[in-house]
Design an enzyme around this catalytic site. Sequence first.
Site, mmCIF file in Angstrom:
data_model
loop_
_atom_site.group_PDB
_atom_site.id
_atom_site.type_symbol
_atom_site.label_atom_id
_atom_site.label_comp_id
_atom_site.label_asym_id
_atom_site.label_seq_id
_atom_site.Cartn_x
_atom_site.Cartn_y
_atom_site.Cartn_z
ATOM 1 N N VAL A 286 -29.682 -4.210 3.534
ATOM 2 C CA VAL A 286 -30.417 -5.418 3.158
ATOM 3 C C VAL A 286 -30.192 -5.742 1.682
ATOM 4 O O VAL A 286 -30.017 -6.899 1.302
ATOM 5 C CB VAL A 286 -31.920 -5.265 3.463
ATOM 6 N N ILE A 289 -26.089 -6.580 1.112
ATOM 7 C CA ILE A 289 -25.519 -7.787 1.721
ATOM 8 C C ILE A 289 -26.116 -9.017 1.033
ATOM 9 O O ILE A 289 -27.335 -9.152 0.970
ATOM 10 C CB ILE A 289 -25.809 -7.829 3.234
ATOM 11 N N GLU A 291 -27.340 -11.814 1.515
ATOM 12 C CA GLU A 291 -27.760 -12.742 2.566
ATOM 13 C C GLU A 291 -28.321 -14.036 1.994
ATOM 14 O O GLU A 291 -28.348 -15.060 2.657
ATOM 15 C CB GLU A 291 -28.769 -12.062 3.509
ATOM 16 N N ASP A 333 -9.675 -49.048 -9.709
ATOM 17 C CA ASP A 333 -9.588 -50.504 -9.730
ATOM 18 C C ASP A 333 -9.694 -50.980 -11.161
ATOM 19 O O ASP A 333 -10.187 -50.260 -12.007
ATOM 20 C CB ASP A 333 -10.821 -51.080 -9.026
ATOM 21 N N ASN A 726 -34.251 -5.511 -4.278
ATOM 22 C CA ASN A 726 -33.622 -6.721 -3.777
ATOM 23 C C ASN A 726 -34.485 -7.945 -4.081
ATOM 24 O O ASN A 726 -33.987 -9.012 -4.437
ATOM 25 C CB ASN A 726 -33.419 -6.574 -2.266
HETATM 26 P P1 ADP Z 1 -8.457 -56.625 -8.983
HETATM 27 O O1 ADP Z 1 -7.606 -55.525 -8.471
HETATM 28 O O2 ADP Z 1 -8.345 -56.746 -10.470
HETATM 29 O O3 ADP Z 1 -9.856 -56.595 -8.500
HETATM 30 P P2 ADP Z 1 -8.133 -58.764 -7.113
HETATM 31 O O4 ADP Z 1 -7.454 -58.119 -5.975
HETATM 32 O O5 ADP Z 1 -9.585 -58.993 -7.033
HETATM 33 O O6 ADP Z 1 -7.789 -57.942 -8.445
HETATM 34 O O7 ADP Z 1 -7.471 -60.145 -7.435
HETATM 35 C C1 ADP Z 1 -6.093 -60.326 -7.346
HETATM 36 C C2 ADP Z 1 -5.732 -61.736 -7.631
HETATM 37 O O8 ADP Z 1 -6.333 -62.590 -6.664
HETATM 38 C C3 ADP Z 1 -6.216 -62.242 -8.984
HETATM 39 O O9 ADP Z 1 -5.277 -62.009 -9.976
HETATM 40 C C4 ADP Z 1 -6.409 -63.712 -8.735
HETATM 41 O O10 ADP Z 1 -5.202 -64.385 -8.937
HETATM 42 C C5 ADP Z 1 -6.765 -63.800 -7.273
HETATM 43 N N1 ADP Z 1 -8.209 -63.945 -7.101
HETATM 44 C C6 ADP Z 1 -9.168 -63.040 -7.392
HETATM 45 N N2 ADP Z 1 -10.400 -63.477 -7.089
HETATM 46 C C7 ADP Z 1 -10.231 -64.718 -6.587
HETATM 47 C C8 ADP Z 1 -11.108 -65.728 -6.059
HETATM 48 N N3 ADP Z 1 -12.424 -65.545 -5.985
HETATM 49 N N4 ADP Z 1 -10.570 -66.875 -5.624
HETATM 50 C C9 ADP Z 1 -9.249 -67.064 -5.680
HETATM 51 N N5 ADP Z 1 -8.381 -66.182 -6.136
HETATM 52 C C10 ADP Z 1 -8.834 -65.020 -6.596
#
Ligand code: ADP
Length: 896
Positions: A286, A289, A291, A333, A726
């Site tokens: 006991v 181990i 436990e 992103d 323990n």
């Molecule tokens: P991120 O990776 O920076 O979030 P997005 O994928 O959101 O980029 O956007 C990519 C592209 O899509 C932008 O560069 C823009 O040209 C276009 N875009 C983003 N938002 C909008 C919107 N609400 N309406 C129209 N075009 C958009």
Amino acid sequence: MDIQKLKQEAAWHSLSWESIYSLLDTSGKGLTNEESSARLSQFGPNKLPESSKTTLSRIILHQVMNPLIFILVLAALVSILIGEGEDAIFILLVILINTGLGTYQEYNAEKSAQALQQLMKIQAKVHRSGQIKTVSSEDLVPGDLVYLESGMKVPADIRLWEASVLEIDESFLTGESLASKKKTGNLELEITVPDRINMAFAGATVLSGRGKGVVVETGISTQVGKIAQNVAKGTSAKPPLILRMEKFIKQITFFIVGLSFIIAFILNWQGMDWASIFFFVVALAVSAIPEGLPVALTVALSIATRRMAKRNVIVRRLNAVEALGSCTIIASDKTGTLTVNQQTAKKILLDNGNRYSVLGEGYNGEGAIEAENYEKDDPQALEALVRVGIMANEGGLRKEGSDWIHHGDAMDVALLGLGFKHGRDPEEMKQSYHTGGIIPYESERKFSGAFYTLEDEIRFGAKGALETILGFCHCDQEFIDQKVKEAENYASKGYRVLAFAEGVSLTFEKKDTYSEEDIPKLHFLGMVCFIDPLRSEAKESIKKCKQAGIKVLMITGDHPATALNISKELGIAVDGRQVVTGQMLLDAGSTESEAYHKLVINSSVFARVSPIQKLEIVDVLIKAGEFVAVTGDGVNDAPALKRANIGVAMGSGTDVAKEVGSMIVTDDNFSSIVAGVEEGRFAYDNVRKVIFLLISTGGALVLLVLLAILFGLPLPFLAVQLLWLNLVTNGIQDVALAFEGGEPGAMKKRPRKPSETIFNSVMINQTLVASITIGVIVFGFWYWLIEIQKMSEYHARDLALLLMVFMQNFHAFNSRSETTSIFKIPLKRNWILVIGVIAAQGIHILSMHIPFMQKALKIGPITLQEWFYVILLAIPILIVMELFKLYTNRKSESEK
Ligand code: ADP
Ligand code: MG
């Protein structure tokens, strides 16, 4: 009127809107706040019955169903049979305290896990009392007017009223793997569920498009509710770390049980009676181990999730805590994560050569548009661009009193603000130009558009990435080259550039809804440049990542020049050679190819990439041996989040992303991800500390007993004393270690290799050193007392037991860090441990003086002088482990 009764016979897909409205006592405007709360109490919350929660009784049962407890109960029974009543009471006390502590800890861990579940509820967008609101989907009632967007979970059964390119995955309900393309309009009564395309069913996933409709059924009355009264997911599986530990404990148990048999036979051969042997061996097992390990580890992980939640990271799977410590790459992103996603329009570049500056900051309509360069007197051109910005828009911005209220996409809100600055009221404009539906923005489409009627013409306006918009226009190569260059110029200064175009078509008949096939050739209007400030903490966090041996990548849909500018400022990239575009990846060919591989490995900024490419990038990195955390928010990000070692969903992201992610960053902030990594490393370190303490003290005990037997000495501890040991040395301290605050150096180390086990060479060495030191010193003391001092066994045990308690208590402090001297770790980083150790000491010393405990433990008081000598004897364990830390630090220093 009794809605409930009328509803029972309703076949929602086949009813006309008049009958639906009258059945549900609602209208196209939705319900009022009062009406919806009245209905909520009538219909109950919109949720399915949950699978049975882990209850207290279940946890106690789990604690008791432990072979060690069985053996202890057996030992107590045997004690009663042979007339040792006090022993029996003591053993039962040990069982009680052990299960009590274990239950308390497991219950707490479970409760905090449940509290986190609460934070992940699905939200729904509804129209109530004339306004769009976000509410918990549990608050929906029949009659509510709700909105659907790509990435959402359908919150209830809904009859659709508007559907633009709306595609819904309802495979979980229908078994149909293709997405259902939704349309509005009445259907035949006999139509089966998969074909009811004017309905959206609760639990399904919106893959693309937008929709609007009326909630017709909620909770268990929905289609899913009907087929499965109990589909709620069970609690998630145990994390791999805990599973590995449980396996490890099984192995140790086998080893110790085997050893116990050997010891038993030797003791019998030495003349001990079987009853005493049985007690001793049980007690040894006991105490040796570990436990308490799985519970202590669960506690360590659950403390980590709580600490992470405080730093805006919600862990959905406990194994993410462990995984975070191994992270070698964070692929982030850009918009919203590294920047604040507070878009503000700054420049307008019209196609006629006119250039404007936009004044004002933030999400409001205050400011003005000023001409910078006025080449042509053409007010209609600016008007058209502003119009497209307002019409091809899903956001909302309005003034209430002195406040500006907004909802929707940041770019969209910024364009509504621009509308106000141009002297237009966006709401009014939308109403006066009859709209024929919009093509919503999706990240792989990179534009959004709208059909509307203006001066008896049907027009289409679009805004989006320049390349995409140019594709819709009549224009020659020279024009394209010129625009691309102009955009490039602004993008390289950090602006996000959006292009605008509009087209007229008289050849179309007027329809209720239009689709992508109806888009006419467009006329290019111009561009708007936006600024999205960097998050102030981002730069510092990226530096922290570098120190921690973690590479940061940016993956964005935005323009490469914008991405590079921002990356440079943040320290992600130095020059354009580190930037790769989606096109370059396409040109590199297959993802298996050498060229593709090289491109991914050597770059840190990925611009204009599609969600599929994001998945491919992650895949290549993982195959190259990296341990990757990826952020994402959209439906399209789900595959990449799933594939990643750690999928990080954004708090503002879609339900789908949150569902597949292993953690959620509630404030979308890159710095929170880094905080998560840090907490993950802390947690892993704490897990190691707990394991080290338990294994090394168990090892010391086994060694001590073996040495005593080998030298033919009496056993240093009696069975009850082992059980007591323990309790006072491990009962609280192991869990207390799980509360250890993080060590400052955690983010200065390289990431741990995912393949590295907890029992790496450092762990094995330190465990051996500690076990041998404790075991040998206590044995030496015992030998000296018995053989040289010829002391009575009874009093010698008092002293040996106290020495063991001291050593193990000291050792709990050693375990607080693998590298830092215990004299350099502030006590305040773990008061629980300090208090736990002092309490253990106090209880032990008290027991030496309380008659019942004296009798049960067969111990007696000692003199102050003896006490002092025993403390001196315990100090070497501190010195030895300090030296060991010095040695390992030196070694890792020289290996660098
Ligand atoms: P991120 O990776 O920076 O979030 P997005 O994928 O959101 O980029 O956007 C990519 C592209 O899509 C932008 O560069 C823009 O040209 C276009 N875009 C983003 N938002 C909008 C919107 N609400 N309406 C129209 N075009 C958009
Ligand atoms: Mg985005």
